[in-house]
Design an enzyme around this catalytic site. Structure first.
Site, PDB file in Angstrom:
ATOM      1  N   ASN A   1      -9.983  -0.201  -0.470  1.00 48.68           N
ATOM      2  CA  ASN A   1      -8.522  -0.100  -0.449  1.00 48.68           C
ATOM      3  C   ASN A   1      -7.967  -0.637  -1.772  1.00 48.68           C
ATOM      4  O   ASN A   1      -8.052  -1.837  -2.032  1.00 48.68           O
ATOM      5  CB  ASN A   1      -8.000  -0.914   0.742  1.00 48.68           C
ATOM      6  CG  ASN A   1      -6.485  -0.861   0.880  1.00 48.68           C
ATOM      7  OD1 ASN A   1      -5.775  -0.446  -0.028  1.00 48.68           O
ATOM      8  ND2 ASN A   1      -5.989  -1.307   2.017  1.00 48.68           N
TER       9      ASN A   1
ATOM     10  N   CYS B   1       0.809  -1.229   0.000  1.00 49.43           N
ATOM     11  CA  CYS B   1       0.000   0.000   0.000  1.00 49.43           C
ATOM     12  C   CYS B   1       0.840   1.276   0.000  1.00 49.43           C
ATOM     13  O   CYS B   1       0.322   2.361  -0.274  1.00 49.43           O
ATOM     14  CB  CYS B   1      -0.954   0.010   1.190  1.00 49.43           C
ATOM     15  SG  CYS B   1      -2.133  -1.336   1.111  1.00 49.43           S
TER      16      CYS B   1
ATOM     17  N   HIS C   1      -3.348   7.284   2.013  1.00 46.96           N
ATOM     18  CA  HIS C   1      -3.729   5.957   1.515  1.00 46.96           C
ATOM     19  C   HIS C   1      -5.113   5.635   2.065  1.00 46.96           C
ATOM     20  O   HIS C   1      -5.422   5.935   3.218  1.00 46.96           O
ATOM     21  CB  HIS C   1      -2.704   4.921   1.989  1.00 46.96           C
ATOM     22  CG  HIS C   1      -3.151   3.518   1.735  1.00 46.96           C
ATOM     23  ND1 HIS C   1      -3.584   3.109   0.506  1.00 46.96           N
ATOM     24  CD2 HIS C   1      -3.276   2.441   2.560  1.00 46.96           C
ATOM     25  CE1 HIS C   1      -3.944   1.835   0.578  1.00 46.96           C
ATOM     26  NE2 HIS C   1      -3.762   1.413   1.817  1.00 46.96           N
TER      27      HIS C   1
HETATM   28  N1  ACO Z   1     -18.426  -8.487   8.913  1.00 48.70           N
HETATM   29  C1  ACO Z   1     -18.885  -8.697  10.162  1.00 48.70           C
HETATM   30  N2  ACO Z   1     -18.091  -8.969  11.207  1.00 48.70           N
HETATM   31  C2  ACO Z   1     -16.767  -9.022  10.970  1.00 48.70           C
HETATM   32  C3  ACO Z   1     -16.218  -8.802   9.699  1.00 48.70           C
HETATM   33  C4  ACO Z   1     -17.115  -8.538   8.655  1.00 48.70           C
HETATM   34  N3  ACO Z   1     -16.681  -8.301   7.376  1.00 48.70           N
HETATM   35  N4  ACO Z   1     -14.881  -8.904   9.793  1.00 48.70           N
HETATM   36  C5  ACO Z   1     -14.575  -9.173  11.063  1.00 48.70           C
HETATM   37  N5  ACO Z   1     -15.727  -9.253  11.801  1.00 48.70           N
HETATM   38  C6  ACO Z   1     -15.897  -9.517  13.222  1.00 48.70           C
HETATM   39  C7  ACO Z   1     -14.718 -10.237  13.818  1.00 48.70           C
HETATM   40  O1  ACO Z   1     -14.850 -11.634  13.641  1.00 48.70           O
HETATM   41  C8  ACO Z   1     -14.815  -9.839  15.272  1.00 48.70           C
HETATM   42  O2  ACO Z   1     -15.813 -10.627  15.883  1.00 48.70           O
HETATM   43  P1  ACO Z   1     -15.636 -11.161  17.415  1.00 48.70           P
HETATM   44  O3  ACO Z   1     -15.575  -9.884  18.233  1.00 48.70           O
HETATM   45  O4  ACO Z   1     -16.850 -11.964  17.615  1.00 48.70           O
HETATM   46  O5  ACO Z   1     -14.349 -11.915  17.416  1.00 48.70           O
HETATM   47  C9  ACO Z   1     -15.349  -8.420  15.226  1.00 48.70           C
HETATM   48  O6  ACO Z   1     -15.938  -8.268  13.913  1.00 48.70           O
HETATM   49  C10 ACO Z   1     -14.280  -7.352  15.439  1.00 48.70           C
HETATM   50  O7  ACO Z   1     -13.169  -7.657  14.601  1.00 48.70           O
HETATM   51  P2  ACO Z   1     -11.886  -6.758  14.577  1.00 48.70           P
HETATM   52  O8  ACO Z   1     -10.916  -7.323  13.581  1.00 48.70           O
HETATM   53  O9  ACO Z   1     -11.393  -6.514  15.979  1.00 48.70           O
HETATM   54  O10 ACO Z   1     -12.515  -5.401  14.005  1.00 48.70           O
HETATM   55  P3  ACO Z   1     -11.841  -4.002  13.788  1.00 48.70           P
HETATM   56  O11 ACO Z   1     -12.645  -2.961  14.444  1.00 48.70           O
HETATM   57  O12 ACO Z   1     -10.358  -4.037  14.068  1.00 48.70           O
HETATM   58  O13 ACO Z   1     -12.023  -3.784  12.217  1.00 48.70           O
HETATM   59  C11 ACO Z   1     -10.733  -3.912  10.195  1.00 48.70           C
HETATM   60  C12 ACO Z   1     -11.456  -4.693  11.315  1.00 48.70           C
HETATM   61  C13 ACO Z   1     -11.743  -3.118   9.442  1.00 48.70           C
HETATM   62  C14 ACO Z   1     -10.067  -4.933   9.282  1.00 48.70           C
HETATM   63  C15 ACO Z   1      -9.683  -2.967  10.807  1.00 48.70           C
HETATM   64  O14 ACO Z   1      -8.946  -3.661  11.782  1.00 48.70           O
HETATM   65  C16 ACO Z   1      -8.722  -2.388   9.777  1.00 48.70           C
HETATM   66  O15 ACO Z   1      -9.087  -1.572   8.967  1.00 48.70           O
HETATM   67  N6  ACO Z   1      -7.434  -2.740   9.880  1.00 48.70           N
HETATM   68  C17 ACO Z   1      -6.376  -2.114   9.105  1.00 48.70           C
HETATM   69  C18 ACO Z   1      -6.403  -2.477   7.645  1.00 48.70           C
HETATM   70  C19 ACO Z   1      -5.235  -1.756   6.996  1.00 48.70           C
HETATM   71  O16 ACO Z   1      -5.010  -0.594   7.198  1.00 48.70           O
HETATM   72  N7  ACO Z   1      -4.441  -2.458   6.242  1.00 48.70           N
HETATM   73  C20 ACO Z   1      -3.193  -1.830   5.784  1.00 48.70           C
HETATM   74  C21 ACO Z   1      -3.118  -1.659   4.416  1.00 48.70           C
HETATM   75  S1  ACO Z   1      -3.592  -3.087   3.536  1.00 48.70           S
HETATM   76  C22 ACO Z   1      -2.226  -3.545   2.610  1.00 48.70           C
HETATM   77  O17 ACO Z   1      -1.110  -3.130   2.788  1.00 48.70           O
HETATM   78  C23 ACO Z   1      -2.511  -4.612   1.529  1.00 48.70           C
END
Ligand code: ACO
Length: 311
Positions: free
Chosen positions: A268, A113, A238
Site C-alpha cells: 500500500n 489513501c 487503491h
Molecule cells: N502476521 C501474522 N499474524 C498477524 C499479523 C501479521 N503481520 N497481523 C495481525 N495478525 C494476527 C492478529 O493478531 C490476529 O490474531 P488473533 O486472531 O490471535 O487475535 C489475526 O492475525 C487476525 O487479525 P485481523 O486483524 O482480524 O486480520 P484480518 O484478516 O482483518 O487482516 C489486515 C488484517 C490485512 C490488516 C486487514 O484487516 C486489512 O487489510 N485491513 C484494511 C487495511 C486498509 O484498507 N487500510 C486502508 C487504507 S490505509 C490508509 O489510508 C493509510
C-alpha cells in the site's frame, strides 16, 4: 465545455525491495499469513535521504515525457501526500522548483489513501473552469517513515513510491466525473495518534468499512454517469489489500483480468498507489486510449472517492 484528459502518466519506485521473507526475520509474521490476508509479496522502501518529493519529481518528469509536454507549459501542480518531506514548504513547491517552473499555483493536499482522487478532482475542476490548462497531479509517499517496523499489524502492509499524471485541457472526453467524500467520525480506526510518529490501525474494522464504501462509491459513479457496470474496461483501485480489491471487482462483475493489481509488488503506497498502478498498466499496453477506466480509493479520515476516465 473544456474537459481535462490524461495526457501522460509516470511513476517511480525506490530501488530497495523488502520481501515478506525479510520481514519474517524481524517480526512475528510469515510470508504465508501476509500473502493470504493481503496479497502482498514485497514492497519498495526509500533509501536514506530519499524523500517523497524526490520520487514525485521523477514520476512527474516521466509523465511529462510521455505526454510530450515541456515543464514550462505546466500551470498547476497538485501533490497528494501524507508524508511530505517537510511541514513546509510543500512537496509541490519543491517539485515546482526542481522542474524549473515559476509562478503557477503549487500545493499539497492530504487525504491519505484517497489523496490522488482528491487531487485529480481539484485539478479537473481547475481545468474545467479555466483556472489551468496543463496540470501535474502527483501522488508520492514514504510511508516507511510513519510505519512502526515492530508492529506486525501495520508493518507488513505499506511501501514507498510515486505516480503522476499530466492533465491537459481538451474538447474531447477525458475525466468524466469525480466523486469525493469524507467522514471524520472514524478517525481513531486509522491514524497517527497525537504526539506519536507511527500509524495505528484497527485493520478488521477498516477492512469492513472499505469494502462497503467502495461498493457504494462505484454505484454512485455509475448512476451519476448513467452507465452500466459492464461498460467499464478497467478498474484501477487503491492498492491496500487484494481481498478488498477482489470484493470491489466482484460487485462490478469485472473479471480480475480487467483489474490492475500492483499490491503484490508495491504493497500500500497510499496516495501514490493509483497513479503508480495506472502508469504500469498504460506502459505495458493493457490500458489503451479510448477505454473507460474507473479509479476508486478509500483511506484514513475516513476519506473515499472515485474518478471515471475516458483514457
Ligand atoms: N502476521 C501474522 N499474524 C498477524 C499479523 C501479521 N503481520 N497481523 C495481525 N495478525 C494476527 C492478529 O493478531 C490476529 O490474531 P488473533 O486472531 O490471535 O487475535 C489475526 O492475525 C487476525 O487479525 P485481523 O486483524 O482480524 O486480520 P484480518 O484478516 O482483518 O487482516 C489486515 C488484517 C490485512 C490488516 C486487514 O484487516 C486489512 O487489510 N485491513 C484494511 C487495511 C486498509 O484498507 N487500510 C486502508 C487504507 S490505509 C490508509 O489510508 C493509510
Amino acid at each position: 465545455m473544456t474537459n481535462a484528459r490524461i495526457a501522460g502518466t509516470g511513476s517511480y519506485l525506490p530501488q530497495k525491495v523488502v520481501t515478506n521473507q525479510d520481514l519474517e526475520k524481524t517480526l512475528d509474521t510469515s510470508d504465508e499469513w501476509i500473502r493470504e490476508r493481503t496479497g502482498i509479496c514485497q514492497r519498495h522502501i526509500a533509501a536514506e535521504g530519499e524523500y517523497s518529493s524526490d520520487m514525485g519529481l521523477i514520476a512527474a518528469r516521466n509523465a511529462l515525457h510521455m505526454a510530450g509536454i515541456e515543464a514550462n507549459e505546466v500551470d498547476l501542480i497538485v501533490v497528494a501526500t501524507t508524508t511530505p518531506d517537510k511541514t513546509f514548504p510543500s512537496n509541490a513547491c519543491a517539485i515546482q522548483r526542481r522542474l524549473g517552473v515559476h509562478g503557477c499555483p503549487a500545493f499539497d493536499l492530504q487525504a491519505v489513501c484517497s489523496g490522488f482522487i482528491y487531487a485529480l478532482d481539484v485539478a479537473n475542476r481547475m481545468i474545467r473552469t479555466g483556472g489551468a490548462r496543463t496540470a501535474l497531479v502527483i501522488g508520492c509517499e514514504t510511508l516507511s517513515r510513519i510505519t512502526n517496523w515492530l508492529d506486525r499489524s501495520t508493518a507488513v502492509l505499506f511501501g514507498d513510491g510515486a505516480g503522476a499524471v499530466v492533465l491537459q485541457a481538451t474538447d474531447q472526453p477525458g475525466i468524466l466525473s469525480t466523486h469525493i467524500h469524507a467522514d471524520g467520525e472514524f478517525e481513531n480506526l486509522l491514524e497517527v495518534p497525537l504526539g506519536t510518529d507511527y500509524m495505528v490501525m484497527n485493520g478488521n474494522a477498516v477492512f469492513r468499512k472499505a469494502v462497503s464504501t467502495l461498493g457504494s462509491i462505484a454505484a454512485e459513479t455509475l448512476t451519476g454517469n448513467g452507465i452500466d457496470k459492464h461498460e467499464l474496461d478497467w478498474l484501477v483501485p487503491h492498492q491496500a489489500n487484494l481481498r478488498i480489491i477482489a470484493a470491489a471487482a466482484k460487485k462490478l462483475d469485472l473479471p480480475m483480468e480487467r483489474v490492475v493489481v500492483t499490491v503484490d509488488k508495491h504493497a500500500n503506497t497510499s496516495a501514490a498507489s493509483i497513479p503508480l498502478a495506472l502508469d504500469i498498466a498504460v506502459r505495458d499496453g493493457r490500458i489503451e486510449r479510448g477505454q473507460l477506466v474507473l479509479f476508486e480509493a478509500f483511506g484514513g479520515g475516513f476519506t473515499w472517492g472515485s474518478a471515471l476516465v475516458r483514457f
